[in-house]
Design an enzyme around this catalytic site. Structure first.
Site, mmCIF file in Angstrom:
data_model
loop_
_atom_site.group_PDB
_atom_site.id
_atom_site.type_symbol
_atom_site.label_atom_id
_atom_site.label_comp_id
_atom_site.label_asym_id
_atom_site.label_seq_id
_atom_site.Cartn_x
_atom_site.Cartn_y
_atom_site.Cartn_z
ATOM 1 N N GLN A 138 0.876 -1.229 0.173
ATOM 2 C CA GLN A 138 0.067 0.013 -0.003
ATOM 3 C C GLN A 138 0.855 1.387 0.052
ATOM 4 O O GLN A 138 1.659 1.513 0.919
ATOM 5 C CB GLN A 138 -0.876 -0.108 1.243
ATOM 6 C CG GLN A 138 -1.793 1.320 1.323
ATOM 7 C CD GLN A 138 -1.713 1.651 2.900
ATOM 8 O OE1 GLN A 138 -0.843 1.495 3.384
ATOM 9 N NE2 GLN A 138 -2.933 2.691 3.082
ATOM 10 N N TYR A 140 1.107 5.138 0.301
ATOM 11 C CA TYR A 140 0.344 5.883 1.495
ATOM 12 C C TYR A 140 1.120 7.300 1.436
ATOM 13 O O TYR A 140 1.968 7.674 0.766
ATOM 14 C CB TYR A 140 0.607 5.310 2.803
ATOM 15 C CG TYR A 140 -0.183 5.722 3.819
ATOM 16 C CD1 TYR A 140 -1.476 5.667 4.120
ATOM 17 C CD2 TYR A 140 0.670 5.927 4.997
ATOM 18 C CE1 TYR A 140 -2.175 6.171 4.969
ATOM 19 C CE2 TYR A 140 0.134 6.395 5.998
ATOM 20 C CZ TYR A 140 -1.221 6.398 6.030
ATOM 21 O OH TYR A 140 -1.891 6.811 7.261
ATOM 22 N N ARG A 175 -8.475 12.793 14.587
ATOM 23 C CA ARG A 175 -8.874 11.702 15.641
ATOM 24 C C ARG A 175 -8.692 12.254 17.103
ATOM 25 O O ARG A 175 -7.504 12.307 17.454
ATOM 26 C CB ARG A 175 -8.053 10.479 15.545
ATOM 27 C CG ARG A 175 -8.210 10.223 14.035
ATOM 28 C CD ARG A 175 -7.576 8.770 13.554
ATOM 29 N NE ARG A 175 -7.176 8.597 12.219
ATOM 30 C CZ ARG A 175 -6.321 8.208 11.462
ATOM 31 N NH1 ARG A 175 -5.609 7.462 12.367
ATOM 32 N NH2 ARG A 175 -6.350 7.993 10.131
ATOM 33 N N LYS A 267 -7.482 2.602 -3.281
ATOM 34 C CA LYS A 267 -8.273 2.502 -2.182
ATOM 35 C C LYS A 267 -8.595 3.720 -1.660
ATOM 36 O O LYS A 267 -7.952 4.645 -1.573
ATOM 37 C CB LYS A 267 -7.238 1.855 -1.223
ATOM 38 C CG LYS A 267 -7.790 1.672 0.439
ATOM 39 C CD LYS A 267 -6.904 0.873 1.048
ATOM 40 C CE LYS A 267 -7.441 0.512 2.482
ATOM 41 N NZ LYS A 267 -7.285 1.853 3.485
ATOM 42 N N HIS A 291 -11.564 4.297 5.082
ATOM 43 C CA HIS A 291 -10.393 4.267 6.139
ATOM 44 C C HIS A 291 -10.956 4.004 7.413
ATOM 45 O O HIS A 291 -10.659 4.313 8.359
ATOM 46 C CB HIS A 291 -9.604 5.521 6.144
ATOM 47 C CG HIS A 291 -8.102 5.770 6.133
ATOM 48 N ND1 HIS A 291 -7.320 5.689 5.075
ATOM 49 C CD2 HIS A 291 -7.454 5.306 7.276
ATOM 50 C CE1 HIS A 291 -6.008 5.755 5.389
ATOM 51 N NE2 HIS A 291 -6.102 5.283 6.823
ATOM 52 N N ASP A 322 -14.068 -2.225 2.562
ATOM 53 C CA ASP A 322 -13.552 -2.386 3.919
ATOM 54 C C ASP A 322 -14.275 -1.437 4.452
ATOM 55 O O ASP A 322 -15.027 -0.648 4.020
ATOM 56 C CB ASP A 322 -12.046 -2.191 4.071
ATOM 57 C CG ASP A 322 -11.608 -0.843 3.676
ATOM 58 O OD1 ASP A 322 -12.225 0.247 3.858
ATOM 59 O OD2 ASP A 322 -10.248 -0.782 3.340
ATOM 60 N N GLY A 324 -15.809 -1.624 8.694
ATOM 61 C CA GLY A 324 -17.183 -1.964 9.240
ATOM 62 C C GLY A 324 -17.241 -3.390 9.445
ATOM 63 O O GLY A 324 -18.355 -3.939 9.971
ATOM 64 N N GLY A 345 -9.290 -4.647 9.252
ATOM 65 C CA GLY A 345 -8.324 -4.056 9.757
ATOM 66 C C GLY A 345 -8.143 -4.346 11.162
ATOM 67 O O GLY A 345 -7.437 -4.605 11.945
ATOM 68 N N ARG A 346 -9.243 -3.617 11.775
ATOM 69 C CA ARG A 346 -9.447 -3.557 13.309
ATOM 70 C C ARG A 346 -9.174 -5.034 14.064
ATOM 71 O O ARG A 346 -8.671 -5.146 15.006
ATOM 72 C CB ARG A 346 -10.578 -2.808 13.844
ATOM 73 C CG ARG A 346 -10.301 -1.220 13.596
ATOM 74 C CD ARG A 346 -11.476 -0.373 14.587
ATOM 75 N NE ARG A 346 -11.441 0.832 14.368
ATOM 76 C CZ ARG A 346 -11.813 1.530 13.036
ATOM 77 N NH1 ARG A 346 -12.596 0.757 12.201
ATOM 78 N NH2 ARG A 346 -11.615 2.942 13.031
HETATM 79 C C1 GLV Z 1 -3.431 5.191 9.286
HETATM 80 O O1 GLV Z 1 -3.658 4.857 8.100
HETATM 81 C C2 GLV Z 1 -4.309 5.183 10.303
HETATM 82 O O2 GLV Z 1 -5.431 5.007 9.823
HETATM 83 O O3 GLV Z 1 -3.880 5.290 11.290
#
Ligand code: GLV
Length: 409
Positions: A138, A140, A175, A267, A291, A322, A324, A345-346
């Site tokens: 990937q 990025y 975040r 993506k 994401h 992807d 959820g 991912g998670r």
């Molecule tokens: C990285 O791509 C993240 O979502 O922390």
């Protein structure tokens, strides 16, 4: 890879689903690292909508059908995988557990699927390439355009089977849970930070022990060839914005197409317009992704965005989804609406926290088991038979409107 202890095996035996894995990760990790994985951006609207979209779909099962051996195997870009689930690129995995990206890649290999390796891995892309099995790389957001191109060339030389260009990270998502926790990828090891962090990590001696033994990795090994001193950059490089930061744009994607012979996958696509643009630049596939709700808050749920994109480009591009996915049933819903496969991912990250490589293998096998049972209960013999007739949007239409032939039966 760290040895799996009896204690780890016992802990994993209690992990039956995503929520169990999430709780186990919460116990294992310092709050800031756990929340870095768990969080979305701003008000976490998109994070919630991702889930809501899956819960808004109900199934339209075919009863009295005995499915002894549902077929899960498929291909992505011609590469066989044993089930339509791949492991997503996630930064910072070596902060979770020393097995980090190597553990996720190994577990994906053992599950006979593909790992998508992030630019922000805790091991170099060459080290990750040593894990057997096909992998995607990937590209990025990185310090500058040359750095990104250098990574693409190195991924090619290291034998990655596909290139994934992420287009939703022109700047980092806002975040706020990370900000509150003082987690900014910028956790340099200095006295001030050690003093600040001590109260937060003290309740997690296992994590402290493993992290310290692993050499407290806060660096981006992939960057060693592009820094003037040949030393890897700090993770904090990823959060810089402006001239020092470069996320793939459409010109870069044209460059990638010209310089990457294998599958090129875009993506972060959420609109028909971007899907068409990816197609016009010669991409082989797209990943419908927001994401994991970590970038633009207010971006649509991917499952909601999927059908229009499938209508527009589904004949020309392979479409992966992807954001959820928590259950095998969610995978079935995504495939019913036209995805070829999904990324998770998670869930693997929580598995990694709970039990290293074995924890990732465990959660992938949990998903496989759920996928099999869901297909059996639906009366569906093969994932390739899934289409929109297997699901109904509970939020807008009763079953009788969408499935008349079933109701009449
Ligand atoms: C990285 O791509 C993240 O979502 O922390």
């Amino acid at each position: 890879m760290l040895r799996t202890t009896a204690l780890t095996r016992r802990r994993l035996a209690g992990v039956l689903n995503y929520e169990d894995a999430r709780r186990a990760a919460k116990r294992a990790l310092p709050k800031s690292i756990y929340q870095y994985i768990d969080a979305g951006s701003e008000d976490e609207l998109t994070l919630g909508w991702n889930r809501q979209a899956f819960t808004d779909l109900s199934f339209a099962p075919r009863g009295a059908v005995w499915v002894p051996d549902p077929k899960l195997a498929t291909t992505v870009f011609g590469i066989p995988i044993s089930m339509p689930i791949m492991t997503a690129p996630c930064g910072g995995m070596r902060l979770i557990h020393p097995d980090g990206d190597l553990g996720i890649a190994q577990a994906a290999h053992e599950a006979e699927t593909i790992h998508v390796s992030t630019s922000a891995s805790g091991f170099s892309l060459e080290e990750i390439a040593q894990v057997p099995g096909p992998k995607f790389f990937q590209a990025y957001r990185f310090s500058n355009q040359e750095a990104m191109k250098s990574l693409v060339r190195r991924a090619d030389a290291a034998g990655y089977a596909g290139l994934v260009a992420t287009i939703d990270t022109s700047v980092g998502g806002n975040r706020e849970r990370d900000f509150r926790n003082g987690f900014s990828y910028n956790m340099r090891i200095n006295l001030q930070n050690v003093v600040r962090m001590t109260p937060r990590v003290i309740g997690h001696p296992g994590w402290v022990y493993r992290f310290t033994r692993d050499g407290m990795p806060f660096k981006l090994p992939n960057t060693a060839d592009i820094t003037p001193d040949g030393k890897p950059m700090e993770l904090s490089a990823l959060t810089r914005t402006g001239a020092e930061s470069h996320s793939p744009d459409w010109d870069d994607i044209a460059w990638m197409r010209a310089n990457w012979a294998g599958p090129l996958i875009i993506k972060g696509v959420l609109t028909v317009a971007d899907a068409q643009r990816a197609r016009s630049l010669g991409a082989d596939g797209i990943i419908v992704s927001n994401h994991g709700g970590r970038q633009l808050d207010g971006a649509p749920a991917t499952l909601r965005a999927l059908p229009r994109i499938v209508d527009a480009v589904g004949n020309d591009l392979e479409i992966i989804l992807d954001s959820g996915i928590r259950r095998g049933a969610d995978v079935v819903k995504a495939l019913s609406l036209g995805a070829r496969a999904v990324l998770v991912g998670r869930y693997p990250a929580f598995g990694l926290a709970a039990g290293g490589t074995a924890g990732v293998s465990h959660v992938l096998e949990r998903m496989r088991i759920e996928l099999i049972r869901t297909l059996q209960l639906l009366g569906c013999h093969d994932i390739h038979d899934l289409d929109a007739s297997w699901v109904t949007d509970r939020s807008t239409r009763p079953l009788s409107e969408t499935e008349p032939e079933l109701v009449q039966r």
